[in-house]
Write a protein that holds these residues in place. Structure first.
Motif, PDB file in Angstrom:
ATOM      1  N   TYR A 151       0.762  -1.212   0.107  1.00 37.11           N
ATOM      2  CA  TYR A 151       0.144   0.042   0.008  1.00 37.11           C
ATOM      3  C   TYR A 151       0.843   1.270   0.006  1.00 37.11           C
ATOM      4  CZ  TYR A 151      -3.579  -3.475   1.537  1.00 37.11           C
ATOM      5  OH  TYR A 151      -4.300  -4.564   1.254  1.00 37.11           O
ATOM      6  N   LEU A 152       0.625   2.243  -0.954  1.00 39.80           N
ATOM      7  CA  LEU A 152       1.259   3.299  -1.198  1.00 39.80           C
ATOM      8  C   LEU A 152       0.748   4.581  -0.658  1.00 39.80           C
ATOM      9  CD1 LEU A 152       3.294   2.698  -4.441  1.00 39.80           C
ATOM     10  CD2 LEU A 152       4.080   1.955  -2.252  1.00 39.80           C
ATOM     11  N   PRO A 153       0.971   5.167   0.526  1.00 37.92           N
ATOM     12  CA  PRO A 153       0.101   6.295   0.865  1.00 37.92           C
ATOM     13  C   PRO A 153       0.391   7.356  -0.230  1.00 37.92           C
ATOM     14  CG  PRO A 153       2.096   6.254   2.321  1.00 37.92           C
ATOM     15  CD  PRO A 153       2.009   4.887   1.450  1.00 37.92           C
ATOM     16  N   LEU A 154      -0.567   7.958  -0.618  1.00 38.58           N
ATOM     17  CA  LEU A 154      -0.397   9.248  -1.562  1.00 38.58           C
ATOM     18  C   LEU A 154      -0.234  10.724  -1.164  1.00 38.58           C
ATOM     19  CD1 LEU A 154      -3.029   7.814  -4.324  1.00 38.58           C
ATOM     20  CD2 LEU A 154      -0.522   7.631  -4.381  1.00 38.58           C
ATOM     21  N   GLN A 155      -0.662  10.848   0.137  1.00 42.13           N
ATOM     22  CA  GLN A 155      -0.626  12.152   0.674  1.00 42.13           C
ATOM     23  C   GLN A 155       0.561  13.006   0.224  1.00 42.13           C
ATOM     24  OE1 GLN A 155      -1.763  12.946   4.665  1.00 42.13           O
ATOM     25  NE2 GLN A 155      -2.722  14.477   4.205  1.00 42.13           N
ATOM     26  N   LEU A 156       0.518  14.148  -0.458  1.00 44.94           N
ATOM     27  CA  LEU A 156       1.636  14.957  -0.772  1.00 44.94           C
ATOM     28  C   LEU A 156       2.925  14.112  -1.552  1.00 44.94           C
ATOM     29  CD1 LEU A 156       2.263  17.259   2.366  1.00 44.94           C
ATOM     30  CD2 LEU A 156       0.869  17.688   0.212  1.00 44.94           C
ATOM     31  N   CYS A 157       2.505  13.246  -2.308  1.00 52.43           N
ATOM     32  CA  CYS A 157       3.385  12.574  -3.136  1.00 52.43           C
ATOM     33  C   CYS A 157       3.370  13.209  -4.311  1.00 52.43           C
ATOM     34  CB  CYS A 157       3.095  11.284  -3.454  1.00 52.43           C
ATOM     35  SG  CYS A 157       3.372  10.115  -1.848  1.00 52.43           S
TER      36      CYS A 157
ATOM     37  N   ALA B  17      -7.058  16.063  -4.320  1.00 47.56           N
ATOM     38  CA  ALA B  17      -8.229  16.220  -3.204  1.00 47.56           C
ATOM     39  C   ALA B  17      -7.233  16.130  -1.758  1.00 47.56           C
ATOM     40  CB  ALA B  17      -8.862  14.980  -3.138  1.00 47.56           C
ATOM     41  N   LEU B  18      -6.163  15.169  -1.814  1.00 49.70           N
ATOM     42  CA  LEU B  18      -5.381  15.390  -0.720  1.00 49.70           C
ATOM     43  C   LEU B  18      -4.435  16.241  -0.324  1.00 49.70           C
ATOM     44  CD1 LEU B  18      -4.078  11.407  -1.192  1.00 49.70           C
ATOM     45  CD2 LEU B  18      -5.739  12.321   0.748  1.00 49.70           C
ATOM     46  N   THR B  19      -4.099  17.074  -1.530  1.00 55.15           N
ATOM     47  CA  THR B  19      -3.511  18.499  -1.492  1.00 55.15           C
ATOM     48  C   THR B  19      -4.315  19.605  -0.704  1.00 55.15           C
ATOM     49  OG1 THR B  19      -2.142  17.973  -3.387  1.00 55.15           O
ATOM     50  CG2 THR B  19      -2.212  20.203  -2.693  1.00 55.15           C
ATOM     51  N   LEU B  20      -5.679  19.378  -1.014  1.00 56.11           N
ATOM     52  CA  LEU B  20      -6.595  20.461  -0.376  1.00 56.11           C
ATOM     53  C   LEU B  20      -6.489  20.218   1.068  1.00 56.11           C
ATOM     54  CD1 LEU B  20      -9.334  20.794  -3.286  1.00 56.11           C
ATOM     55  CD2 LEU B  20      -7.482  22.617  -2.557  1.00 56.11           C
TER      56      LEU B  20
END
Length: 400
Positions: free
Chosen positions: A68-74, A124-127
């Protein structure tokens, strides 16, 4: 949100054979041909707290062959290396810039589908991260964040990530003298950008802690910053002649400093990202102009020590030194000091500078051209003047 990576089922069969008169069984050679999981080393972990919450548990028990790769701020990019002529490769980089994962689709169409899906999830995660980071005292009034690429320049044979130009011409001000810039022959380097109420900040990686947010590697005061286009340079023309194409979402910001004009060449991943960055930077420059209201600088005029005041509403005023406080605060307890001369913005016909210390203001009429010796580089006040004029035009609803 996270990306799940699973390998395709495969089987490796090794026939038993005779080698040097001995028989090697499958169980003895299997470790040399097969790993427990081909994606065992894929993925990274995010720091806990602040911008990241504990991820929810998976709906099914974790599998040894699933990551599982977390995507937040990637950072998601399609840099199109020379080996990817068909545009099938996507790159995912971890927020700290240490890890990366390359994904190759079957064809360009499938790569576009995956890119759009991942790009929407990351937006969406960046917001969400922007809302969390907006609660920080530094940087104040955070407006926009995200990943950019920044051109790595070469200056005098040494690596430099910024280019300095002594002469910067524009429609509102021109430079007199032999100012010369130089091209950037290096590649692009990932940076994390943030637009606050006063500054454009660039970080080497995504800032994850309040301390990291308060410590950018590059800071550009918006009151002295201008957004400009990024025309193709000679080295880019040479690269396109060899088969590479210029990225369509490149732009540049120029900053007026006491050492001259510093230009940062930047690149967004898509045209929509470019539009968002351009809007945030331009609005930030206008907001900084409205907030500052007035800019004061010491100068010499006709051999007299003076102070030039540029007011957001009233235009230009020149005072004798000591009669008015720096920053627009009067020092006389009685009536306000009388300026040596005052001119409104609409009287200005042209401005120019030599990039070293002289500033010329041409108001036309009998005054002719006024020469001011600022005793330092005039670029900061020139860029402040540009932003004051741009903010006034924007407020009037006019566009170029």
């Amino acid at each position: 949100m996270q990306l799940t990576v699973e390998p395709c089922p495969s089987r490796i069969t090794v026939d038993r054979g005779n080698s040097a008169g001995t028989v090697k069984y499958l169980r003895e050679v299997t470790p040399y041909f097969r790993k427990a999981s081909i994606i065992q080393e894929v993925g990274w972990e995010l720091q806990r707290g602040f911008l990241s919450a504990t991820p929810p548990p998976p709906k099914s028990p974790p599998r040894a062959d699933t990551r599982y790769l977390p995507l937040q701020l990637c950072r998601l990019t399609r840099s199109h290396p020379p080996t990817d002529l068909e545009g099938r490769i996507l790159e995912l980089h971890s927020p700290d810039g240490v890890h990366e994962c390359w994904l190759r689709a079957a064809d360009n169409a499938e790569a576009n589908v995956w890119f759009n899906a991942l790009h929407s999830a990351l937006a969406a995660l960046t917001l969400k991260a922007l809302r969390l980071a907006s609660a920080l005292p530094d940087p104040p009034q955070l407006q926009h964040i995200g990943w950019l690429a920044r051109r790595h320049c070469l200056q005098n044979g040494r690596a430099s990530s910024e280019s300095s130009e002594d002469g910067a011409g524009s429609s509102a001000s021109t430079s007199r003298g032999a100012g010369s810039g130089f091209g950037c022959t290096g590649g692009w380097r990932s940076v994390f950008g943030a637009v606050s109420g006063r500054e454009l900040r660039l970080y080497e990686c995504a800032p994850w802690s309040p301390e990291a947010w308060a410590s950018p590697s590059i800071t550009c005061p918006l009151i002295a910053t201008r957004l400009v286009s990024s025309p193709a340079r000679q080295n880019e023309a040479a690269s396109s002649s060899s088969g590479a194409t210029q990225h369509p979402a490149t732009f540049a910001v120029r900053v007026g400093t006491i050492d001259g004009v510093v230009t940062h060449h930047l690149r967004a991943e898509t045209r929509r990202d470019l539009a968002a960055w351009a809007r945030a930077i331009v609005q930030g420059c206008h907001a900084a102009a409205h907030s500052l209201r007035e800019y004061t600088v010491r100068c010499t005029w006709q051999g007299k020590a003076c102070q030039l005041v540029v007011n957001h509403e009233d235009g230009f005023a020149l005072y004798a030194a000591g009669t008015r406080g720096v920053g627009g605060n009067g020092v006389s307890p009685g009536s306000p000091p009388t300026p040596l001369w005052r001119r409104s913005f609409d009287k200005l016909k042209m401005s120019a500078d030599d990039g070293a210390r002289l500033l010329w203001l041409d108001f036309g009429g009998d005054d002719g051209e006024i020469e001011l010796d600022l005793e330092s580089c005039p670029k900061p006040i020139v860029f402040v003047l540009h932003n004051f004029l741009s903010a006034k035009i924007h407020r009037l609803g006019l566009t170029a």
